[in-house]
Scaffold this motif. Structure first.
Motif, PDB file in Angstrom:
ATOM      1  N   GLY B  69     -16.834   7.373  -2.015  1.00  0.00           N
ATOM      2  CA  GLY B  69     -17.928   7.983  -1.757  1.00  0.00           C
ATOM      3  C   GLY B  69     -17.985   9.509  -2.501  1.00  0.00           C
ATOM      4  N   ALA B  94     -25.568   5.633  -1.556  1.00  0.00           N
ATOM      5  CA  ALA B  94     -25.611   4.691  -0.386  1.00  0.00           C
ATOM      6  C   ALA B  94     -25.815   3.181  -0.743  1.00  0.00           C
ATOM      7  N   ILE B 169     -20.548   7.412   2.676  1.00  0.00           N
ATOM      8  CA  ILE B 169     -21.798   8.025   2.605  1.00  0.00           C
ATOM      9  C   ILE B 169     -21.669   9.615   2.866  1.00  0.00           C
ATOM     10  N   ILE B 191     -31.857   8.075   1.398  1.00  0.00           N
ATOM     11  CA  ILE B 191     -31.313   7.034   2.041  1.00  0.00           C
ATOM     12  C   ILE B 191     -32.072   6.318   2.825  1.00  0.00           C
ATOM     13  N   VAL B 195     -32.896   2.599   1.194  1.00  0.00           N
ATOM     14  CA  VAL B 195     -32.125   1.632   1.658  1.00  0.00           C
ATOM     15  C   VAL B 195     -32.992   0.783   2.682  1.00  0.00           C
TER      16      VAL B 195
END
Ligand SMILES: Nc1ncnc2c1ncn2[C@@H]1O[C@H](COP(=O)(O)OP(=O)(O)O)[C@@H](O)[C@H]1O
Ligand SMILES: [Mg+2]
Lengths: 248, 260
Positions: B69, B94, B169, B191, B195
């Motif tokens: 990440g 993400a 993340i 995010i 997402v």
């Protein structure tokens, strides 16, 4: 009780067994001798149904083992016990758990009954007090005795031993032999012992069969085998380097 | 004239071997699935294997997840800055983790940690005749050894994947918000906006299939190991290499299927 008729088995074109004929009477002990890699372990695995023969029959009370499948094969295996060459104890289980394993998985016994049966069996093989050790922590002779206990705890009718004393010192080996004999007298099982202990084994068995070149060369009483004029048998039991057997 | 045929012979032989192996592996899996539906159901062994495969790999997955990440955030920030799009760091990190890196890297880590151990353990049980001992007791080795591992793979891989993604993340957050100059609200807000559930489910499917793949190959290679210590070490190497390659190959096919 067990009758092997014209048994053939090959692996990837390599002929290992080429027409084995053998017979074991109920309550008797048969010693199976022969050089390394001649197929003694294969015979045991065929008899207990772990492998299928290419040809031939293995009769147990006139029922052909090699044709059995599913439930009937399962029931047949339950009549047998086998003590493998290295003991084949489960590494991840303690001595106690190893002996308890078949009882836990195959019977409906209560935990306390299993405990009693396991301790009884461990006492029989002289391993009281070792039950919490792991197989890696005990000696080779002890491992063989645990394997014997795990096998006997199910009260098999027929017990197969694959080189029970190989890798042990002579004294421990003798102790294991005596233990097998004592258990056999007590429980009266039929047994096949694969062994290299000649002539040491002769005093405790009823018959001896010699495996050579894929066939049973002779199967007779220990006295007859000892006095045999056959050059191969003579060479093998007297461990002579000169003779018809080629040592590879 | 014979030498002309040698290349064909080599190609034919290896192809023959490959197809045979593939067939054997398929039969192995089919047999396992078949026996899965019959009594006894060894729940305890499944739990034990979830511990073996899942719990033991957790620390490695956390470690690799956080660094993945972090580096992802660094690299992405660098690239995004060229377009002046630094604010979309959150969703890019993400999405990469959820759709791709999470399932794949966590699976590769499990292959190294647990897959190899699985092959070695089952292989040693084979060469020391412990599998024969089970069979001789009229107990089905598939039930005791193979099926618990397959189910444990199916259970643990998606969970490890989830841990990897979440840690990743937050690793990205540490770099993006801590080192660079993005606000926490922008990072997580992006995010949340970009997402979708579909992304998460696709990642879940991937890690699920990797769970089957790793334990299937690991068990198969161990179950049919060669003789002796050399046989087991060879089987272990083969299992790790084959699993890693298959993870990447299967990942491509799965992605092209899911994206289409
Ligand atoms: N499962 C198997 N696959 C291929 N070959 C085998 C297998 N089991 C035994 N063999 C071969 O059969 C021969 C006899 O083996 P074995 O019965 O173990 O000998 P031993 O008489 O020493 O017990 C060996 O040469 C071995 O390589
Ligand atoms: Mg042998």
């Amino acid at each position: 009780m067990i009758k092997v008729i014209d048994l053939y088995k090959s692996f990837n074109g390599r002929k290992v067994l080429q027409g084995i004929n053998l017979e074991v009477e109920k309550g008797q002990i048969l010693a199976l001798i022969g050089g390394s890699g001649t197929g003694k372990s294969v015979i045991l695995k065929l008899v207990i149904g772990l492998m299928k023969p290419d040809e031939g029959k293995i009769l147990l009370d006139n029922q052909d083992i090699s044709r059995l499948k599913g439930k009937s094969l399962k029931r047949l295996k339950e009549r047998f016990g086998i003590v493998f060459q290295g003991g084949a104890l489960f590494d991840s289980l303690t001595v106690f758990e190893n002996v308890a394993f078949p009882l836990e998985e195959k019977t409906k016994m209560k935990a306390s009954q299993i405990r009693n049966a396991v301790f009884h069996e461990l006492a029989r093989v002289g391993l009281t007090g070792e039950e919490n050790k792991y197989p890696a922590q005990i000696s080779g002779g002890m491992r063989k005795r645990v394997a014997l206990a795990r096998c006997l705890v199910m009260h098999p009718e027929i017990v197969l031993f694959d080189e029970p004393t190989t890798g042990l010192d002579p004294l421990t080996g003798k102790a294991v032999h005596n233990l097998i004999r004592a258990c056999q007298k007590n429980l009266n099982f039929t047994a096949i012992i694969v062994t290299h202990e000649v002539p040491g084994i002769f005093s405790m068995v009823d018959r001896v069969a010699m495996l050579y070149d894929g066939k049973i060369l002779a199967a007779d009483t220990p006295e007859e085998i000892k006095g045999s004029k056959d050059p191969v048998i003579h060479q093998f039991i007297h461990a002579e380097l000169e003779g018809p057997i080629v040592i590879k | 004239m014979n030498f002309i045929f040698i290349p064909f012979k080599i190609i034919g032989n290896s192809l023959h071997k490959f197809i045979r192996e593939l067939g054997n592996m398929t039969c192995f899996l089919a047999r396992s699935v078949f026996w899965m539906f019959f009594y006894p159901y060894l729940i305890q062994r499944i739990i034990k294997q979830v511990y073996f495969i899942g719990v033991k790999s957790t620390s490695v997955v956390v470690l690799t997840g956080s660094f993945t990440g972090m580096v992802l955030a660094l690299q992405t920030y660098y690239a995004l800055a060229k377009f002046g799009a630094e604010t979309s760091l959150g969703p890019v990190v993400a999405l990469s983790l959820i759709r791709e890196l999470g399932p794949v890297i966590s699976a590769l880590m499990v292959t190294g940690c647990a897959g190899s151990a699985l092959t070695a353990e089952i292989g040693i049980m084979r060469i020391t005749e412990q599998i024969d001992a089970l069979d001789a007791m009229a107990l089905n080795p598939y039930k005791y050894l193979i099926i618990p591992n397959l189910l444990a793979g199916i259970i643990s891989l998606p969970l490890l994947n989830a841990i990897f993604v979440v840690v990743g993340i937050f690793g990205g957050y540490a770099v993006g918000v801590g080192l660079m100059s993005i606000s926490g609200g922008t990072y997580f807000g992006g995010i949340k906006d970009f997402v979708t559930m579909k992304d998460i489910i696709e990642g879940f499917y991937k890690s699920l299939s990797f769970g089957i793949l790793i334990t299937w190959i690991g068990c198969y290679k161990g179950y049919f190991t060669g003789y002796g210590a050399a046989g087991v070490s060879k089987a272990t190497t083969q299992a790790v290499v084959l699993s890693s390659v298959m993870i990447l190959v299967w990942d491509y096919f799965m992605t092209s299927l899911l994206v289409a």
